[in-house]
Scaffold this motif. Structure first.
Motif, PDB file in Angstrom:
ATOM      1  N   UNK A  35       0.943  -1.568   0.236  1.00 19.79           N
ATOM      2  CA  UNK A  35       0.026   0.092  -0.190  1.00 19.79           C
ATOM      3  C   UNK A  35       1.201   1.598  -0.284  1.00 19.79           C
ATOM      4  N   UNK A  36       1.086   1.718  -0.864  1.00 17.99           N
ATOM      5  CA  UNK A  36       1.007   3.449  -1.271  1.00 17.99           C
ATOM      6  C   UNK A  36       0.214   4.602  -0.922  1.00 17.99           C
ATOM      7  N   UNK A  37       0.298   5.155  -0.410  1.00 18.72           N
ATOM      8  CA  UNK A  37      -0.615   6.321   0.397  1.00 18.72           C
ATOM      9  C   UNK A  37      -0.356   7.301   1.075  1.00 18.72           C
ATOM     10  N   UNK A  38      -0.967   8.373   0.594  1.00 17.93           N
ATOM     11  CA  UNK A  38      -0.505   9.932   1.706  1.00 17.93           C
ATOM     12  C   UNK A  38       0.956  10.488   1.093  1.00 17.93           C
ATOM     13  N   UNK A  39       1.537   9.864   0.444  1.00 18.20           N
ATOM     14  CA  UNK A  39       3.224  10.722   0.046  1.00 18.20           C
ATOM     15  C   UNK A  39       3.213  11.587  -1.124  1.00 18.20           C
ATOM     16  N   UNK A  40       4.153  12.288  -0.794  1.00 16.43           N
ATOM     17  CA  UNK A  40       4.421  13.747  -1.399  1.00 16.43           C
ATOM     18  C   UNK A  40       5.596  12.913  -2.394  1.00 16.43           C
ATOM     19  N   UNK A  41       5.303  13.289  -3.250  1.00 17.01           N
ATOM     20  CA  UNK A  41       6.796  13.297  -4.560  1.00 17.01           C
ATOM     21  C   UNK A  41       6.722  14.042  -5.287  1.00 17.01           C
ATOM     22  N   UNK A  42       7.961  14.755  -5.229  1.00 12.32           N
ATOM     23  CA  UNK A  42       8.362  15.781  -5.278  1.00 12.32           C
ATOM     24  C   UNK A  42       9.614  15.942  -6.454  1.00 12.32           C
ATOM     25  N   UNK A  43       9.622  16.501  -7.970  1.00 12.40           N
ATOM     26  CA  UNK A  43      11.143  17.049  -8.843  1.00 12.40           C
ATOM     27  C   UNK A  43      11.690  15.384  -8.210  1.00 12.40           C
ATOM     28  N   UNK A  44      11.599  14.771  -8.678  1.00 10.17           N
ATOM     29  CA  UNK A  44      11.855  12.820  -8.991  1.00 10.17           C
ATOM     30  C   UNK A  44      12.831  12.620 -10.063  1.00 10.17           C
ATOM     31  N   UNK A  45      13.536  11.378 -10.434  1.00 11.97           N
ATOM     32  CA  UNK A  45      13.746  11.343 -11.327  1.00 11.97           C
ATOM     33  C   UNK A  45      15.159  11.914 -12.035  1.00 11.97           C
ATOM     34  N   UNK A  46      15.422  13.007 -11.197  1.00 13.45           N
ATOM     35  CA  UNK A  46      16.538  13.509 -12.131  1.00 13.45           C
ATOM     36  C   UNK A  46      17.678  12.668 -12.415  1.00 13.45           C
ATOM     37  N   UNK A  47      18.268  13.526 -13.110  1.00 12.03           N
ATOM     38  CA  UNK A  47      19.471  13.184 -13.333  1.00 12.03           C
ATOM     39  C   UNK A  47      20.881  13.623 -13.368  1.00 12.03           C
ATOM     40  N   UNK A  48      22.470  13.645 -13.059  1.00  6.51           N
ATOM     41  CA  UNK A  48      23.554  13.763 -12.544  1.00  6.51           C
ATOM     42  C   UNK A  48      24.205  15.145 -13.867  1.00  6.51           C
ATOM     43  N   UNK A  49      24.671  16.181 -12.998  1.00  5.74           N
ATOM     44  CA  UNK A  49      25.050  16.932 -14.747  1.00  5.74           C
ATOM     45  C   UNK A  49      25.744  16.765 -15.613  1.00  5.74           C
ATOM     46  N   UNK A  50      26.433  15.109 -15.058  1.00  8.56           N
ATOM     47  CA  UNK A  50      27.226  14.621 -15.385  1.00  8.56           C
ATOM     48  C   UNK A  50      26.461  13.623 -16.861  1.00  8.56           C
ATOM     49  N   UNK A  79      11.327   8.550 -13.238  1.00 12.22           N
ATOM     50  CA  UNK A  79       9.931   9.004 -12.813  1.00 12.22           C
ATOM     51  C   UNK A  79       9.386   9.577 -10.887  1.00 12.22           C
ATOM     52  N   UNK A  80       8.661   8.926 -10.947  1.00 12.70           N
ATOM     53  CA  UNK A  80       8.054   8.988  -8.761  1.00 12.70           C
ATOM     54  C   UNK A  80       8.633   7.995  -9.082  1.00 12.70           C
ATOM     55  N   UNK A  81       7.475   7.213  -9.319  1.00  6.23           N
ATOM     56  CA  UNK A  81       7.871   5.903  -9.269  1.00  6.23           C
ATOM     57  C   UNK A  81       7.184   5.132 -10.415  1.00  6.23           C
ATOM     58  N   UNK A  82       8.303   3.898  -9.949  1.00  4.14           N
ATOM     59  CA  UNK A  82       8.088   2.413 -10.975  1.00  4.14           C
ATOM     60  C   UNK A  82       7.491   1.117 -10.734  1.00  4.14           C
ATOM     61  N   UNK A  83       6.761   1.078 -11.002  1.00  2.00           N
ATOM     62  CA  UNK A  83       6.324   0.063 -10.467  1.00  2.00           C
ATOM     63  C   UNK A  83       6.322  -0.999 -11.511  1.00  2.00           C
ATOM     64  N   UNK A  84       7.720  -2.734 -10.608  1.00  2.00           N
ATOM     65  CA  UNK A  84       7.376  -3.857 -12.534  1.00  2.00           C
ATOM     66  C   UNK A  84       7.301  -4.694 -11.730  1.00  2.00           C
ATOM     67  N   UNK A  85       6.197  -5.790 -12.449  1.00  2.00           N
ATOM     68  CA  UNK A  85       6.246  -7.335 -11.636  1.00  2.00           C
ATOM     69  C   UNK A  85       5.552  -7.466 -10.585  1.00  2.00           C
ATOM     70  N   UNK A  86       5.221  -6.253 -10.274  1.00  2.00           N
ATOM     71  CA  UNK A  86       3.797  -5.844  -8.293  1.00  2.00           C
ATOM     72  C   UNK A  86       2.976  -7.100  -9.281  1.00  2.00           C
ATOM     73  N   UNK A  87       1.889  -7.281  -7.523  1.00  2.00           N
ATOM     74  CA  UNK A  87       0.777  -7.549  -7.137  1.00  2.00           C
ATOM     75  C   UNK A  87       0.669  -7.819  -6.766  1.00  2.00           C
ATOM     76  N   UNK A  88      -0.741  -7.235  -6.568  1.00  2.00           N
ATOM     77  CA  UNK A  88      -1.795  -6.742  -5.500  1.00  2.00           C
ATOM     78  C   UNK A  88      -1.015  -5.917  -4.965  1.00  2.00           C
TER      79      UNK A  88
END
Length: 357
Positions: free
Chosen positions: A252-267, A277-286
């Motif tokens: 369960x993922x609820x009531x969170x704040x995701x801000x400025x995610x998925x950045x890359x380093x300047x290099x 991305x803010x959230x990645x779910x891969x091969x998840x169940x339920x």
């Protein structure tokens, strides 16, 4: 009747808080005395230079003065002097130990040196719950993980700051955990990094910010309650569940704040799609992702890359719900991305808009 002594100050054993004197032997002597009586090791304010220390026995506490701030150690400080060891505090032989009000500073020396380590060769290796508690501590600048719990059974980390470590703030391989009201900031291998199995974990009220690789990275396990956390400026996904050949279920993922995610380093020229991305779910169940808020952005000074490209990526998941999330200026390219086969999932009522910086 004489009451048996159960409190042992490290200064009574010869420790000096000047930051230079080698206090390893003095602190270990205090720990050895406490191990025989479920005792408490008292660490008065000061900076104590130490090598590897072993906490053993049952019910041993290390208690310092919690006078640290966001930017600085303070109060009771252990300063690592030996870069050839594998950790500062080894609690592998302890049950029910408590570390309270301490600052542990690894000085960025050595290779893969952890702040606090619990290691067992197999799950449930001690025959009972390990039950360590880390409370009101500041742990940083270790070349390895701030906390390294491998094959752990039952623990809590509360109101602590895990920062600027060369590994993760907290590495978990095991189960039954409460992770509450902490700062995870500036760790190179993520705020929390999961091992082969991570199960039955509650993460609530944490601030997770400026971690390289990502915020919470949990590739394999089950039963997570991730509620009311603030994820800010992750260099990778704020929340990364499952993987190409690993899976996560019952989350369960609820009531969170995701801000400025998925950045890359300047290099870095670009991040792979599943990392910007803010959230990645891969091969998840339920897994349920609901009632969260996400927004793209730059660094505090208005510089740096505007990110992420995507808000939530759902990849080959089964019986998952992504619903009722708000993504106002949530991403640059697309807010919800579906990859592979997600036919048994419900993706509905997510609203938002795209931003361009």
């Amino acid at each position: 009747m004489n009451k048996a002594k159960t409190e042992f100050s490290i200064t009574d054993f010869g420790a000096l808080g000047d930051g230079m004197f080698d206090c390893t032997e003095a602190i270990q002597n205090a720990l050895d005395h406490a191990a025989g009586c479920m005792g408490t090791v008292i660490v008065p304010p000061g900076t104590y230079s130490t090598g590897n220390l072993r906490v053993h026995g049952k019910g041993v506490s290390i208690v310092g003065c919690p006078a640290w701030s966001f930017r600085n150690d303070g109060g009771s400080v252990f300063l690592l002097r030996d870069g050839t060891t594998d950790c500062m505090l080894d609690i592998s032989g302890a049950f029910g130990c408590s570390i309270q009000g301490m600052c542990l500073d690894g000085r960025n020396i050595g290779a893969d040196v952890h702040g606090i380590k619990l290691y067992r060769s197999q799950y449930n290796g001690g025959g009972e719950e390990d039950t360590p508690t880390v409370d009101n501590c500041r742990i940083g600048h270790f070349s390895g993980n701030g906390l390294h719990f491998e094959h752990v059974w039952c623990f809590s980390v509360r109101h602590s700051m895990l920062h600027a470590n060369g590994g993760a703030g907290l590495f978990i391989d095991g189960w039954d955990a409460f992770i509450l009201d902490n700062w995870f900031t500036g760790n190179k291998n993520g705020g929390i990094l999961g091992g082969k199995t991570v199960a039955s974990v509650t993460c609530t009220g944490n601030r997770v910010e400026w971690n390289k690789r990502g915020g919470f990275i949990l590739p394999n396990g089950d039963s997570y309650n991730i509620t009311g956390n603030f994820f800010d400026r992750s260099f990778g996904p704020a929340l990364d569940l499952g993987g190409e050949s690993t899976s996560v279920h019952t989350v369960t993922v609820t009531g969170n704040i995701f801000r400025r995610s998925g950045a890359r380093l300047e290099a870095e020229a670009i991040l792979p799609r599943d990392k910007s991305c803010h959230v990645s779910i891969h091969n998840c169940l339920g897994t349920v992702i609901s009632g969260n808020s996400a927004r793209a952005g730059r660094n505090d000074n208005g510089h740096g890359v505007y990110s992420p490209d995507y808000s939530i990526i759902v990849n080959d998941c089964k019986e998952c719900i992504v619903k009722d999330n708000v993504m106002t200026c949530g991403a640059i390219v697309e807010n919800i991305v579906l990859v592979g086969n997600n036919e048994t999932c419900m993706i509905a009522d997510n609203i938002g808009s795209l931003g361009n910086g």
